[in-house]
Design a protein around this motif. Structure first.
Motif: not given
Length: 322
Positions: A75-93
């Motif tokens: 962010t300090s370098q001028g980017f707009t980051p976002g995060i993807v993750s598995r979601g350990y233990g969550a029941r997500i499809t």
């Protein structure tokens, strides 16, 4: 640390009983990676750069505080980051955008913490390709951080950053189940940067330190007393001994410990007999706020990276600037 992990890191001979299975795991891991490299398995690129934050071992290496630092740095370098993750233990499809209304059981403890602290959009899904596509389609992100995504080869990547626990290293350097490794040590030679957390590691060119700050109350109202009593430590993380040492380093006395397996799903019954005041990790705190008592606290930590690493990372980011 359970007895199995002790065998990995303390060179217990019983782990050799599983060495044949470790060889099979190694073969599968190598063939899988080779399959993606040769195009036998299909991988997918997304329209924005992807930065992997991962490790080659199971258990905690400091990825979460590093990811929070990385979000702030980008962010300090001028980017707009976002995060993807598995979601350990969550029941997500399907991809799910993490919100403050979610529980750790819904989306995983680490994504919930990342979303709360980074103020960046976080999308969870076992399929990180689907997660990244959803993230980019629904937000204005221009760079994707894939949390714990080193072995998720379906998602093509532009930069691989690997964390190593400087205290435990890589144990006996065997692959699962005889050791803690997900991939062979040789995998570190092909990543872009190896960062050691709180210690030394021969293949790491960069170092990270974790700095503890003032404990905070889980109920959001109580305050950490100036003359606190000795605390009971509660942790469900990959390396609880690191938490012990961090707490001692800030001068807090420990009267007892209650350690659970990594990502343990706390409820009020599992902590009913714990004597306060309680001090836990921030990752565990997100699972306990609903039933927290007034004398329950968590210890935030912040990652600190060297100037050399910051300079190196700025050089890598140049290729993605408009």
């Amino acid at each position: 640390m359970n007895w199995w992990e002790k065998g990995w890191y303390r060179q217990h001979p019983f782990t050799l009983l599983f060495w044949p299975l470790s060889l099979l795991y190694r073969l599968i891991a190598l063939l899988r990676r080779l399959g993606y490299q040769r195009g036998w398995f299909k991988s997918f690129a997304v329209e924005k750069p992807v930065v992997i934050v991962g490790n080659i071992s199971v258990g905690g290496t400091g990825k979460t505080p590093f990811t929070l630092w990385l979000c702030a740095f980008l962010t300090s370098q001028g980017f707009t980051p976002g995060i993807v993750s598995r979601g350990y233990g969550a029941r997500i499809t399907q991809p799910v955008r993490v919100t403050p209304l979610h529980l750790a059981a819904d989306v995983g403890d680490e994504p919930l913490l990342l979303a709360a602290k980074s103020l960046c959009p976080v999308v969870v899904c076992p399929d990180r390709v689907a997660a990244a596509e959803y993230l980019l389609a629904t937000t204005d992100c221009d760079i994707v951080i894939s949390d714990d995504g080193l072995q998720h080869y379906r998602l093509q990547r532009d930069l691989e950053l690997v964390l190593i626990d400087g205290q435990r290293g890589l144990g006996n350097q065997h692959l699962l189940p005889a050791g803690p490794l997900r991939e062979p040590v040789s995998r570190l030679q092909s990543v872009d940067a190896v960062i050691v957390n709180s210690g030394d590691f021969a293949l790491a060119k960069h170092k990270m330190q974790l700095k503890a700050v003032t404990p905070q109350a889980l109920d959001g109202q109580s305050h950490w007393p100036e003359q606190t009593q000795a605390v009971t430590l509660v942790a469900a993380i990959g390396n609880p001994q690191r938490f012990v040492e961090t707490v001692k380093s800030v001068g807090i006395e420990i009267k007892a410990t209650a350690f659970f397996r990594d990502h343990f799903a706390f409820d009020e019954h599992s902590l009913a007999d714990i004597e306060g005041p309680v001090l836990m990790t921030e990752k565990d705190a997100v699972k306990c706020r609903a039933f927290a008592k007034a004398n329950w606290y968590y210890l935030p930590v912040e990652a600190e990276l060297s100037d050399e690493f910051k300079f190196w990372l700025r050089q890598q980011l140049r290729q993605w600037r408009d």
